[in-house]
Design an enzyme around this catalytic site. Sequence first.
Site, PDB file in Angstrom:
ATOM      1  N   CYS A   1      14.257  11.144  27.169  1.00 20.02           N
ATOM      2  CA  CYS A   1      14.117  11.415  28.606  1.00 20.02           C
ATOM      3  C   CYS A   1      15.534  11.529  29.187  1.00 20.02           C
ATOM      4  O   CYS A   1      16.410  10.720  28.876  1.00 20.02           O
ATOM      5  CB  CYS A   1      13.336  10.294  29.293  1.00 20.02           C
ATOM      6  SG  CYS A   1      11.683  10.093  28.615  1.00 20.02           S
TER       7      CYS A   1
ATOM      8  N   CYS B   1      15.295   5.033  21.154  1.00 21.27           N
ATOM      9  CA  CYS B   1      14.049   5.758  21.438  1.00 21.27           C
ATOM     10  C   CYS B   1      14.256   7.218  21.095  1.00 21.27           C
ATOM     11  O   CYS B   1      15.316   7.781  21.360  1.00 21.27           O
ATOM     12  CB  CYS B   1      13.669   5.615  22.907  1.00 21.27           C
ATOM     13  SG  CYS B   1      12.124   6.444  23.319  1.00 21.27           S
TER      14      CYS B   1
ATOM     15  N   CYS C   1      17.427   8.580  31.012  1.00 19.35           N
ATOM     16  CA  CYS C   1      17.329   7.240  30.405  1.00 19.35           C
ATOM     17  C   CYS C   1      18.446   6.972  29.392  1.00 19.35           C
ATOM     18  O   CYS C   1      18.683   7.769  28.486  1.00 19.35           O
ATOM     19  CB  CYS C   1      15.964   7.113  29.734  1.00 19.35           C
ATOM     20  SG  CYS C   1      15.770   5.596  28.788  1.00 19.35           S
TER      21      CYS C   1
ATOM     22  N   GLU D   1       9.650   3.256  22.909  1.00 16.80           N
ATOM     23  CA  GLU D   1       8.327   3.717  23.315  1.00 16.80           C
ATOM     24  C   GLU D   1       7.276   2.877  22.581  1.00 16.80           C
ATOM     25  O   GLU D   1       7.031   3.081  21.389  1.00 16.80           O
ATOM     26  CB  GLU D   1       8.193   5.210  22.972  1.00 16.80           C
ATOM     27  CG  GLU D   1       6.802   5.779  23.121  1.00 16.80           C
ATOM     28  CD  GLU D   1       6.119   5.447  24.446  1.00 16.80           C
ATOM     29  OE1 GLU D   1       6.678   5.719  25.512  1.00 16.80           O
ATOM     30  OE2 GLU D   1       4.985   4.909  24.392  1.00 16.80           O
TER      31      GLU D   1
ATOM     32  N   GLU E   1      17.965  -5.061  23.936  1.00 16.89           N
ATOM     33  CA  GLU E   1      18.135  -5.850  25.151  1.00 16.89           C
ATOM     34  C   GLU E   1      16.795  -6.229  25.778  1.00 16.89           C
ATOM     35  O   GLU E   1      15.774  -5.599  25.533  1.00 16.89           O
ATOM     36  CB  GLU E   1      18.999  -5.095  26.140  1.00 16.89           C
ATOM     37  CG  GLU E   1      18.461  -3.729  26.460  1.00 16.89           C
ATOM     38  CD  GLU E   1      19.445  -2.919  27.285  1.00 16.89           C
ATOM     39  OE1 GLU E   1      20.633  -2.909  26.960  1.00 16.89           O
ATOM     40  OE2 GLU E   1      18.995  -2.315  28.257  1.00 16.89           O
TER      41      GLU E   1
ATOM     42  N   CYS F   1      11.109  -8.303  30.816  1.00 19.39           N
ATOM     43  CA  CYS F   1      11.080  -6.902  30.401  1.00 19.39           C
ATOM     44  C   CYS F   1      11.588  -6.845  28.954  1.00 19.39           C
ATOM     45  O   CYS F   1      12.718  -7.247  28.676  1.00 19.39           O
ATOM     46  CB  CYS F   1      11.981  -6.151  31.383  1.00 19.39           C
ATOM     47  SG  CYS F   1      12.186  -4.436  31.008  1.00 19.39           S
TER      48      CYS F   1
ATOM     49  N   CYS G   1      16.775   0.372  31.814  1.00 21.20           N
ATOM     50  CA  CYS G   1      16.507   0.491  30.404  1.00 21.20           C
ATOM     51  C   CYS G   1      17.682   1.034  29.583  1.00 21.20           C
ATOM     52  O   CYS G   1      18.180   2.116  29.820  1.00 21.20           O
ATOM     53  CB  CYS G   1      15.298   1.431  30.393  1.00 21.20           C
ATOM     54  SG  CYS G   1      14.832   2.267  28.994  1.00 21.20           S
TER      55      CYS G   1
HETATM   56  N1  SAH Z   1       9.252   4.221  26.810  1.00 23.71           N
HETATM   57  C1  SAH Z   1       8.424   3.585  27.761  1.00 23.71           C
HETATM   58  C2  SAH Z   1       8.877   2.176  28.126  1.00 23.71           C
HETATM   59  C3  SAH Z   1      10.351   1.945  28.202  1.00 23.71           C
HETATM   60  S1  SAH Z   1      11.150   2.833  29.494  1.00 23.71           S
HETATM   61  C4  SAH Z   1       8.311   4.432  29.012  1.00 23.71           C
HETATM   62  O1  SAH Z   1       9.006   5.432  29.122  1.00 23.71           O
HETATM   63  O2  SAH Z   1       7.465   4.099  29.848  1.00 23.71           O
HETATM   64  C5  SAH Z   1      10.688   1.786  30.846  1.00 23.71           C
HETATM   65  C6  SAH Z   1      10.811   2.403  32.208  1.00 23.71           C
HETATM   66  O3  SAH Z   1      12.187   2.607  32.545  1.00 23.71           O
HETATM   67  C7  SAH Z   1      10.113   3.752  32.350  1.00 23.71           C
HETATM   68  O4  SAH Z   1       9.205   3.687  33.434  1.00 23.71           O
HETATM   69  C8  SAH Z   1      11.244   4.699  32.611  1.00 23.71           C
HETATM   70  O5  SAH Z   1      10.793   5.800  33.362  1.00 23.71           O
HETATM   71  C9  SAH Z   1      12.252   3.776  33.312  1.00 23.71           C
HETATM   72  N2  SAH Z   1      13.615   4.286  33.362  1.00 23.71           N
HETATM   73  C10 SAH Z   1      14.341   4.847  32.374  1.00 23.71           C
HETATM   74  N3  SAH Z   1      15.539   5.235  32.825  1.00 23.71           N
HETATM   75  C11 SAH Z   1      15.589   4.900  34.142  1.00 23.71           C
HETATM   76  C12 SAH Z   1      16.555   5.066  35.173  1.00 23.71           C
HETATM   77  N4  SAH Z   1      17.731   5.648  34.935  1.00 23.71           N
HETATM   78  N5  SAH Z   1      16.254   4.637  36.425  1.00 23.71           N
HETATM   79  C13 SAH Z   1      15.046   4.053  36.686  1.00 23.71           C
HETATM   80  N6  SAH Z   1      14.108   3.857  35.756  1.00 23.71           N
HETATM   81  C14 SAH Z   1      14.358   4.293  34.494  1.00 23.71           C
HETATM   82 FE1  SF4 Z   2      12.234   6.432  25.622  1.00 25.91          FE
HETATM   83 FE2  SF4 Z   2      11.005   5.411  27.797  1.00 25.91          FE
HETATM   84 FE3  SF4 Z   2      13.660   5.939  27.825  1.00 25.91          FE
HETATM   85 FE4  SF4 Z   2      11.924   7.953  27.779  1.00 25.91          FE
HETATM   86  S1  SF4 Z   2      12.165   6.440  29.435  1.00 25.91           S
HETATM   87  S2  SF4 Z   2      13.769   7.796  26.494  1.00 25.91           S
HETATM   88  S3  SF4 Z   2      10.314   7.141  26.494  1.00 25.91           S
HETATM   89  S4  SF4 Z   2      12.620   4.442  26.560  1.00 25.91           S
END
Ligand code: SAH
Ligand code: SF4
Length: 357
Positions: free
Chosen positions: A122, A118, A125, A166, A98, A111, A338
């Site tokens: 996390c 990934c 996420c 990532e 996406e 974006c 994300c």
């Molecule tokens: N993997 C990389 C880039 C993709 S994630 C990273 O982690 O930076 C992009 C952003 O989305 C990151 O800053 C992450 O912390 C944020 N993100 C993921 N899940 C989220 C959520 N539930 N609410 C707000 N931001 C979120």
């Molecule tokens: Fe991957 Fe970024 Fe999501 Fe963490 S926040 S699981 S590194 S996409």
Amino acid sequence: MQTDNLNKNYLLDYSREEINHYIQDMGMASYRTRQIMQGIYIQKLSDFTGLTTLSKSLRDTLNEKATLRTFKAIKTIKSDNDGTTKFLWSLNDGLKIESVIIYEGDRVTFCISSQVGCALDCQFCSTGKMGFLRNLSSGEIVEQVILMMEQAERPATNIVYMGMGEPLLNLKNVIKACYILSDPEGLAFSRKKITISTSGIAPAVRKLADMDAPFSLAISLNAVFEEKRRLLMPVSENFPLEMLIDNIRYYVSKTGKRVTFEYILIDGINDSKKDADQLIKLTNKLPCKINLIPCNSTDPRYPPTPNDRAKWFADYLHQRGRTATVRLRKGWEIQAACGQLYAENEIKIGRKNTGDD
Ligand code: SAH
Ligand code: SF4
């Protein structure tokens, strides 16, 4: 990349120099490269038929051997509220990714995704829940931008790698895509307006500094105490905060650039005075700005910090000399965070990422 469906060369994967070699190998003159770049990036042609600066026979040859599109649009959702538009694409092997367009004042942010899924898991996420499926090629990164440019209400002002995946675990393709997007004979997108966002792959941050890559860097910090960060972001087990911050300091001193810290605010988990104090300590004398983002989550374990507390947190940092802004996630109602559109469509369990190449 050879596209499976058509067995053709995917020219969005190619830098200008590679296109030049490619067409010369086909017997075309070198000056045609500029015309082809114009066709791909200015006219945004989906194949070579409309490239009328070339003879019909050259166009036919290119159409036979090469392709400019591999995506199918599966779903597009636009928010009536703020225009946020989310795209779900199917790739040539049927996997899905996406991308999102976010309108915010004068800013138009694209974006984009760097991987399918990934590996880093996390906890807050949605992409993390999919596991890792594969890296995107540089062309697949570029194609997201071209297709969104066709749909956007206004030209993009920023491109951020904050979709799925990532980027620093797909470093080679990500950097190549950044150079293609900013090629002065192509889209000519401003290099410093392209931001690579990482969860904290510390050695790759150092590598970026050594490469002197002219792009911007954001780090998703999200927790400032090691134990808490490991619980939220298991990547910290391999690359602890101390190592990460050391490498960020190295990056800043080597490149002379400031970095952005992304900090998701989760109610009662990382939004106390103690957290704020530690964040101030970690960023001491580090040229940076801090983006605070109330967590966008349907998981009751990770509720967003209420707006008044988020504002308090920002003010607290501000009073202590930090540049901090609260960024309310756009497109909440269309699940713009994300991986969420994908997650809604299907959940897949992938294999673990072994890293770059
Ligand atoms: N993997 C990389 C880039 C993709 S994630 C990273 O982690 O930076 C992009 C952003 O989305 C990151 O800053 C992450 O912390 C944020 N993100 C993921 N899940 C989220 C959520 N539930 N609410 C707000 N931001 C979120
Ligand atoms: Fe991957 Fe970024 Fe999501 Fe963490 S926040 S699981 S590194 S996409």
